[in-house]
Design a protein around this motif. Structure first.
Motif, PDB file in Angstrom:
ATOM      1  N   PHE A 279      -4.423  45.555  53.288  1.00 51.88           N
ATOM      2  CA  PHE A 279      -3.895  46.221  52.347  1.00 51.88           C
ATOM      3  C   PHE A 279      -4.369  45.687  51.082  1.00 51.88           C
ATOM      4  N   GLY A 280      -4.325  44.500  50.651  1.00 50.75           N
ATOM      5  CA  GLY A 280      -4.904  43.970  49.536  1.00 50.75           C
ATOM      6  C   GLY A 280      -3.804  44.474  48.230  1.00 50.75           C
ATOM      7  N   THR A 281      -4.119  44.251  47.175  1.00 51.32           N
ATOM      8  CA  THR A 281      -3.475  44.970  45.890  1.00 51.32           C
ATOM      9  C   THR A 281      -4.355  46.235  45.384  1.00 51.32           C
ATOM     10  N   VAL A 282      -3.958  47.433  46.018  1.00 52.74           N
ATOM     11  CA  VAL A 282      -4.774  48.418  45.754  1.00 52.74           C
ATOM     12  C   VAL A 282      -4.207  49.280  44.658  1.00 52.74           C
ATOM     13  N   CYS A 283      -2.874  48.822  43.985  1.00 55.47           N
ATOM     14  CA  CYS A 283      -2.509  49.514  42.659  1.00 55.47           C
ATOM     15  C   CYS A 283      -1.758  48.535  42.029  1.00 55.47           C
ATOM     16  N   THR A 284      -1.445  48.945  40.729  1.00 53.62           N
ATOM     17  CA  THR A 284      -0.389  48.175  40.066  1.00 53.62           C
ATOM     18  C   THR A 284       0.512  49.250  39.374  1.00 53.62           C
ATOM     19  N   VAL A 285       1.713  48.974  39.036  1.00 55.33           N
ATOM     20  CA  VAL A 285       2.756  49.898  38.661  1.00 55.33           C
ATOM     21  C   VAL A 285       3.446  49.316  37.385  1.00 55.33           C
ATOM     22  N   ASP A 286       3.766  50.256  36.515  1.00 54.36           N
ATOM     23  CA  ASP A 286       4.460  49.795  35.239  1.00 54.36           C
ATOM     24  C   ASP A 286       5.458  50.932  35.089  1.00 54.36           C
ATOM     25  N   LEU A 287       6.719  50.273  34.416  1.00 51.71           N
ATOM     26  CA  LEU A 287       8.006  51.195  34.387  1.00 51.71           C
ATOM     27  C   LEU A 287       8.465  50.884  33.143  1.00 51.71           C
ATOM     28  N   SER A 288       8.880  51.849  32.235  1.00 50.90           N
ATOM     29  CA  SER A 288       9.319  51.614  30.872  1.00 50.90           C
ATOM     30  C   SER A 288      10.432  52.712  30.575  1.00 50.90           C
ATOM     31  N   LEU A 289      11.393  52.315  29.590  1.00 48.10           N
ATOM     32  CA  LEU A 289      12.439  53.291  29.170  1.00 48.10           C
ATOM     33  C   LEU A 289      11.929  53.820  28.022  1.00 48.10           C
ATOM     34  N   ASP A 290      12.350  55.265  27.596  1.00 51.45           N
ATOM     35  CA  ASP A 290      12.004  55.884  26.483  1.00 51.45           C
ATOM     36  C   ASP A 290      13.349  55.734  25.637  1.00 51.45           C
ATOM     37  N   ALA A 291      13.012  54.803  24.343  1.00 52.57           N
ATOM     38  CA  ALA A 291      13.882  54.544  23.666  1.00 52.57           C
ATOM     39  C   ALA A 291      13.530  54.661  22.230  1.00 52.57           C
ATOM     40  N   GLU A 292      14.673  55.212  21.435  1.00 50.92           N
ATOM     41  CA  GLU A 292      14.471  55.535  19.856  1.00 50.92           C
ATOM     42  C   GLU A 292      13.836  54.227  19.179  1.00 50.92           C
ATOM     43  N   PRO A 293      13.237  54.122  18.141  1.00 52.29           N
ATOM     44  CA  PRO A 293      12.779  53.107  17.464  1.00 52.29           C
ATOM     45  C   PRO A 293      14.124  52.341  16.968  1.00 52.29           C
ATOM     46  N   ASN A 294      15.376  53.039  16.547  1.00 53.74           N
ATOM     47  CA  ASN A 294      16.451  52.400  16.082  1.00 53.74           C
ATOM     48  C   ASN A 294      17.447  52.084  17.122  1.00 53.74           C
ATOM     49  N   ARG A 295      17.195  52.340  18.583  1.00 57.15           N
ATOM     50  CA  ARG A 295      18.064  51.649  19.421  1.00 57.15           C
ATOM     51  C   ARG A 295      18.245  50.280  19.430  1.00 57.15           C
ATOM     52  N   LYS A 296      19.641  49.827  19.672  1.00 52.17           N
ATOM     53  CA  LYS A 296      19.986  48.678  19.452  1.00 52.17           C
ATOM     54  C   LYS A 296      19.650  47.804  20.773  1.00 52.17           C
ATOM     55  N   THR A 297      19.296  46.546  20.684  1.00 52.52           N
ATOM     56  CA  THR A 297      19.207  45.731  22.045  1.00 52.52           C
ATOM     57  C   THR A 297      20.378  44.658  22.203  1.00 52.52           C
ATOM     58  N   ALA A 298      20.487  44.052  23.274  1.00 53.48           N
ATOM     59  CA  ALA A 298      21.296  43.120  23.465  1.00 53.48           C
ATOM     60  C   ALA A 298      20.709  42.029  24.490  1.00 53.48           C
ATOM     61  N   PRO A 299      21.139  40.826  24.642  1.00 54.64           N
ATOM     62  CA  PRO A 299      20.530  40.003  25.766  1.00 54.64           C
ATOM     63  C   PRO A 299      21.164  40.523  27.165  1.00 54.64           C
ATOM     64  N   LEU A 300      20.192  40.212  27.962  1.00 54.67           N
ATOM     65  CA  LEU A 300      20.443  40.742  29.297  1.00 54.67           C
ATOM     66  C   LEU A 300      21.425  39.523  30.285  1.00 54.67           C
ATOM     67  N   GLY A 301      21.012  38.364  29.879  1.00 53.01           N
ATOM     68  CA  GLY A 301      21.655  37.213  30.714  1.00 53.01           C
ATOM     69  C   GLY A 301      22.643  36.620  29.644  1.00 53.01           C
ATOM     70  N   ARG A 302      23.005  35.440  29.881  1.00 51.67           N
ATOM     71  CA  ARG A 302      23.989  34.583  29.132  1.00 51.67           C
ATOM     72  C   ARG A 302      23.369  33.841  28.145  1.00 51.67           C
ATOM     73  N   GLU A 303      22.045  33.622  27.834  1.00 56.55           N
ATOM     74  CA  GLU A 303      21.589  33.154  26.771  1.00 56.55           C
ATOM     75  C   GLU A 303      21.198  34.074  25.465  1.00 56.55           C
ATOM     76  N   ARG A 304      21.885  33.814  24.374  1.00 59.60           N
ATOM     77  CA  ARG A 304      21.639  34.785  23.227  1.00 59.60           C
ATOM     78  C   ARG A 304      20.136  35.019  22.938  1.00 59.60           C
ATOM     79  N   LYS A 305      19.236  33.831  23.119  1.00 56.23           N
ATOM     80  CA  LYS A 305      17.958  34.033  22.747  1.00 56.23           C
ATOM     81  C   LYS A 305      16.951  34.397  24.168  1.00 56.23           C
ATOM     82  N   GLY A 306      17.610  34.881  24.959  1.00 60.48           N
ATOM     83  CA  GLY A 306      16.815  35.214  26.461  1.00 60.48           C
ATOM     84  C   GLY A 306      16.437  36.638  26.210  1.00 60.48           C
ATOM     85  N   GLU A 307      15.784  37.199  27.259  1.00 67.45           N
ATOM     86  CA  GLU A 307      15.389  38.356  27.519  1.00 67.45           C
ATOM     87  C   GLU A 307      16.226  39.631  27.072  1.00 67.45           C
TER      88      GLU A 307
END
Length: 335
Positions: A44-72
């Motif tokens: 089987f090997g690695t026959v492909c790679t996949v990518d996934l992204s959200l369509d977000a406006e440039p001014n859409r706000k972000t917030a931490p996904l975890g408990r750390e304010r400086k995290g992802e």
């Protein structure tokens, strides 16, 4: 008043006995899985790679996904908003990707961090991107989920996590499925509460200490300020200092194994030194800067989050006298 007492916990140590395999058996145990994995890798090997992204406006706000304010960080969405994005399946040159279908799924999930096997998907929408077949070249897919119901906010606590994520899935018959996930943040704004009465209470220890404390209201938004006062009616204990704590209490699970934990978010000193009778101490505590969330009540019958103001007095013998009062936290603004 409650009087804090130290608690001790302990128990007998555990002993672990390991059974050593004979050399021949050990060799078989090690070589068989590696041989199978090697064969699967060649097939089987690695026959492909996949990518996934959200369509977000440039001014859409972000917030931490975890408990750390400086995290992802992730993009913030609200209840009823569309969620759209792009998925890319890149097939390597000269390779063939046999699959049983390609789909994208939007999932709402409650995950118990102490028992990840008990994760609960309370929400799921699926869109098929490709029927079963074979792929020989790279393909890009645009997808969109309209007016998505997101009444519950994302939350990452001590024992539980509520998350919304998009999952790309390539199903395969004789090889492991290929998946890719991307998380988002969900926050919802609520109007100010119609009723918001003051908190006023008299507490004490008979013939030793009697105080009256008052907070201007019982419900606060996340960037609010707690305003109040503490009035000493009787003081016969040598008080060293007084502080105001914000406590978050998390209850999760149900049945025979509920979990309840609390954490102190801040310790704010409001008095240093011994008070005298009839003395009034002002209180002003800004909530900005603390890792607050709204109050959550029985989310998906899985967990609740409550907040308390804890008034603590410490005497010269380091005994701590406290009184807790529950408050309600609500979200006034996104971000």
């Amino acid at each position: 008043f409650g009087l804090e007492r130290p608690e001790a916990a302990g128990g007998p140590p555990f002993r672990c006995h390991r059974r050593r395999l004979p050399p021949a058996a050990a060799g078989v145990a090690k070589s068989a899985p590696s041989a199978v994995m090697s064969m699967l890798g060649q097939l089987f090997g690695t026959v492909c790679t996949v990518d996934l992204s959200l369509d977000a406006e440039p001014n859409r706000k972000t917030a931490p996904l975890g408990r750390e304010r400086k995290g992802e960080r992730g993009y913030i969405y609200t209840d009823g908003e569309d969620v759209s994005g792009t998925a890319v399946v890149s097939v390597r040159p000269g390779k063939k990707l046999d699959h049983q279908g390609i789909k994208v799924e939007l999932v709402g999930q409650v995950e118990m961090l102490y028992d990840r096997a008990s994760s609960y998907d309370f929400f799921s929408i699926v869109k098929d991107l490709e029927p079963p077949g074979a792929m020989f070249e790279t393909k890009q897919y645009k997808w969109k989920f309209n007016a998505v119901d997101k009444q519950n906010e994302t939350y990452c606590g001590m024992n539980v996590r509520l998350r919304y994520f998009v999952r790309l899935l390539i199903a395969r018959q004789y090889a492991p499925n290929i998946t890719k996930e991307i998380d988002m943040v969900v926050q919802n704004v609520y109007p100010p509460p119609e009723l918001n009465s003051t908190i006023k209470m008299e507490v004490g220890i008979e013939e030793c200490l009697h105080i009256e404390f008052e907070y201007d209201k019982a419900k606060y938004h996340m960037k609010d300020v707690v305003v109040g006062k503490v009035y000493f009616l009787l003081v016969r204990i040598k008080i060293k200092h007084m502080e105001l704590n914000i406590i978050r209490r998390e209850n999760c699970g149900s049945g025979s194994s509920p979990q309840s934990d609390q954490e102190i978010l801040t310790k704010f000193e409001i008095m240093d030194g011994a008070p005298v009778k009839d003395q009034c101490i002002p209180v002003r505590l800004y909530l900005t800067g603390f890792e607050l969330t709204p109050t959550y009540k029985n989310v998906q019958n899985k967990f609740s989050v409550k907040y308390f103001l804890n008034l603590v007095l410490v005497d010269e013998e380091d005994r701590r006298y406290f009184k807790q009062q529950e408050i309600f936290i609500w979200r006034k603004k996104i971000g």
